[in-house]
Scaffold this active site. Structure first.
Site, PDB file in Angstrom:
ATOM      1  N   CYS A 256       3.698   6.335 -14.105  1.00 39.15           N
ATOM      2  CA  CYS A 256       2.755   7.374 -13.683  1.00 39.15           C
ATOM      3  C   CYS A 256       2.953   8.517 -14.651  1.00 39.15           C
ATOM      4  CB  CYS A 256       3.042   7.824 -12.249  1.00 39.15           C
ATOM      5  SG  CYS A 256       2.104   9.307 -11.787  1.00 39.15           S
TER       6      CYS A 256
ATOM      7  N   CYS B 164       2.627  12.298 -12.851  1.00 38.92           N
ATOM      8  CA  CYS B 164       3.658  12.798 -11.924  1.00 38.92           C
ATOM      9  C   CYS B 164       4.689  11.686 -11.769  1.00 38.92           C
ATOM     10  CB  CYS B 164       3.067  13.281 -10.603  1.00 38.92           C
ATOM     11  SG  CYS B 164       1.720  12.343  -9.916  1.00 38.92           S
ATOM     12  N   SER B 165       4.780  11.079 -10.626  1.00 37.30           N
ATOM     13  CA  SER B 165       5.723   9.971 -10.497  1.00 37.30           C
ATOM     14  C   SER B 165       5.296   9.093  -9.327  1.00 37.30           C
ATOM     15  CB  SER B 165       7.141  10.480 -10.296  1.00 37.30           C
ATOM     16  OG  SER B 165       7.151  11.375  -9.206  1.00 37.30           O
ATOM     17  N   CYS B 166       3.999   8.800  -9.239  1.00 37.88           N
ATOM     18  CA  CYS B 166       3.472   7.963  -8.160  1.00 37.88           C
ATOM     19  C   CYS B 166       4.204   6.624  -8.176  1.00 37.88           C
ATOM     20  CB  CYS B 166       1.983   7.736  -8.339  1.00 37.88           C
ATOM     21  SG  CYS B 166       1.045   9.265  -8.197  1.00 37.88           S
TER      22      CYS B 166
END
Lengths: 108, 94, 218
Positions: free
Chosen positions: C118, C121-123
Site C-alpha cells: 500500500c 498508507c499501509s492498508c
C-alpha cells in the site's frame, strides 16, 4: 502536488526484513485500539479516510513521525475537530499528565 | 449504478492536480492501463475524508498496467504488471 | 504505569533504531496518548475496558487465521473457487466479516507471483493477518515495491525466474489483498496442521514463498 504520504516510486533504501521486523509494543497497541474504537460501529466518531487526511496534514513531519505517533496525532486532531474535547481541555490535561509522567520516569 | 468501462477497456488515468485527500497516487497519473475488473460502487474517499457522506458513490475499477508503462527504466520482465484501484472520475478512455 | 509494561521479544522501531525491551515511547508521545486516552474515558467515549478488549481482539487476529484460509483453499477446490470469486461468502465460513472492505485473493501459480503493497498508507487485511509488519509500513517498502519489485523480493531472499510474471497489487482503496501461495509439491496427504505450518505471513503478502519442506523438518 505530491502529498507526503505518496511514496510510490520514490527513491528509498533497502528493505531489511530482519532489522525492520518489530513486535508491536503495548503502547502501540493502545494507540491502535484508540483508533479502532473511534472508528467502530458503536461510536462512528470518525472514518479511516479522515484519519488519513489528518496524517497527510503532518506535511514534512509525516516522514519524521514513527507510524503510531502519526496515528496518535490523527486521533487527537480528529477528536478536536469533532468537538469531543477542546484544545483547552487537551492542553490542561497534557500539563497534568506531563507532571505525572515526568515524576514516574525519574522514579524509574 | 452504471459502469462506464468494462474489463478489457483501455483507460488513461487523469493527470489532475487536485488538492486535498485523494487515493490516486502520482505514479499512475497520465498512464494508460486496462480495466482488469469492476470492483463496484463505493463512497467517495475524497469527501469521506472531510467528514461528509461520500455520496454520490463512485464506481471503482481495478486497472492493470504494464510496469514498462509506469517506469521507462523498469528492468524486470516485460510481462510484469501492477494493478491498482482507480475511481471512475479519475480516468478517461484511451 | 503497568499498562506500559511490555512483555515482548526485543524489537526494532519503524525507523530502524533498535529499541530495548520495556522501552517507553518518546515522552511527548506518551503524554499525548495518555492525555487523549484519559479525556476519552472521562468523556465517556471509551472505557478502559473497551481499550483492553480491543487490544485482546487484535491479539487474536494474525497469520494463523490466514494460514487456515489458505490451507482450506489448497484442500477444498469449491472453497478455493468461492474465495477467489466471492470472498465475502468464503470468509463467512471463518466468521470473518470485512465489510465495508472487500478481500481480493490473488493466486500464485507456476507463471505468476503476486505481491501486495500500500504505497499511500499501509492498508492490510487486518481481520485476517493482524497488524502489518513494520517493514510494510516503512517508506522503503512502500516506495520501491511498485517500481522495483524484483529487487525488493531479493531483499527478502525471494529469487524468481525471469519468466515468472510479477504482479504487484497497490492496495490503495476499498479492497484488501491476500496472496494465495502455491501449495508445495510433495505435500499430498498432509494433515491441515502440517500444511498450516508451511504458510507464513510473508507468503500471504507475497514477499516470499511458503516455508520449504526442509525448513519444516529442521
Amino acid at each position: 502536488m505530491r502529498g507526503p504520504q505518496d511514496y510510490g516510486g520514490l527513491p528509498a533504501g533497502a528493505v531489511d526484513p530482519v532489522k525492520h521486523e518489530h513486535v508491536p509494543t503495548h503502547w502501540e497497541k493502545t494507540v491502535d485500539a484508540l483508533m479502532m474504537l473511534i472508528f467502530d460501529q458503536r461510536r462512528q466518531l470518525a472514518r479511516v479516510d479522515e484519519s488519513r487526511r489528518m496524517q497527510e496534514m503532518l506535511g514534512e513531519d509525516y516522514h519524521k513521525y514513527p507510524y503510531y505517533e502519526r496515528w496518535l496525532q490523527a486521533v487527537a486532531w480528529l477528536m478536536l475537530e469533532k468537538g469531543v474535547f477542546t484544545q483547552e481541555e487537551l492542553e490542561a490535561k497534557q500539563t497534568e499528565v506531563r507532571g505525572r509522567l515526568e515524576a514516574e520516569r525519574s522514579g524509574n | 449504478m452504471e459502469t462506464k468501462y468494462q474489463p478489457g477497456d483501455k483507460v488513461q488515468i487523469l493527470q489532475r492536480n487536485q488538492p486535498g485527500h485523494v487515493r490516486t497516487p502520482i505514479y499512475v497519473r497520465g498512464k494508460v492501463g486496462v480495466i482488469e475488473r469492476i470492483v463496484g460502487a463505493f463512497p467517495n474517499p475524497e469527501t469521506l475524508a472531510y467528514g461528509h457522506s461520500g455520496l454520490p458513490y463512485k464506481m471503482l475499477y481495478r486497472v492493470n498496467f504494464k510496469q514498462g508503462e509506469l517506469w521507462s527504466d523498469y528492468d524486470g520482465s516485460p510481462d510484469d504488471t501492477l494493478e491498482i484501484e482507480i475511481y471512475e472520475h479519475w480516468m478517461a478512455p484511451a | 504505569m503497568s499498562e506500559h509494561h511490555h512483555d515482548h521479544d526485543h524489537g526494532h522501531d519503524h525507523d530502524g533504531k533498535p529499541i530495548q525491551e520495556d522501552e517507553l515511547p518518546a515522552l511527548e508521545a506518551q503524554i499525548l496518548e495518555t492525555s487523549v486516552r484519559e479525556l476519552l474515558i472521562e468523556k465517556g467515549v471509551v472505557s478502559a475496558d473497551d481499550i483492553r478488549r480491543a487490544i485482546e481482539a487484535m491479539e487474536t487476529r494474525g497469520e494463523s487465521l490466514g494460514a487456515k484460509i489458505v490451507v482450506r483453499a489448497w484442500t477444498d477446490p469449491a472453497f478455493k473457487e468461492k474465495l477467489l470469486t466471492s470472498s465475502d461468502d468464503a470468509l463467512m465460513e471463518f466468521g470473518i466479516d470485512m465489510r465495508p472492505m472487500e478481500l481480493c485473493v490473488v493466486e500464485n501459480t507456476e507463471d505468476v507471483h503476486n505481491m501486495v503493497v500500500c504505497t499511500l498508507c499501509s492498508c492490510y487485511p487486518r481481520p485476517i493477518l493482524g497488524i502489518p509488519p513494520a517493514w510494510y509500513k516503512r517508506r522503503d517498502y512502500r516506495s520501491r515495491a511498485v517500481r522495483e519489485p524484483r529487487a525488493v523480493l531479493q531483499e527478502f531472499g525471494t529469487e524468481l525466474p525471469d519468466n515468472r510474471q510479477v504482479r504487484v497489487h497497490d492496495s490503495n482503496a476499498d479492497l484488501r489483498y491476500l496472496v494465495l501461495p502455491k501449495r508445495p509439491e510433495g505435500t499430498e496427504g498432509w494433515t491441515n496442521d502440517q500444511l498450516e505450518a508451511l504458510v507464513t505471513r510473508d507468503s500471504m503478502i507475497g514477499v516470499s514463498d511458503v516455508r520449504s519442506l526442509d525448513e519444516l523438518v529442521g
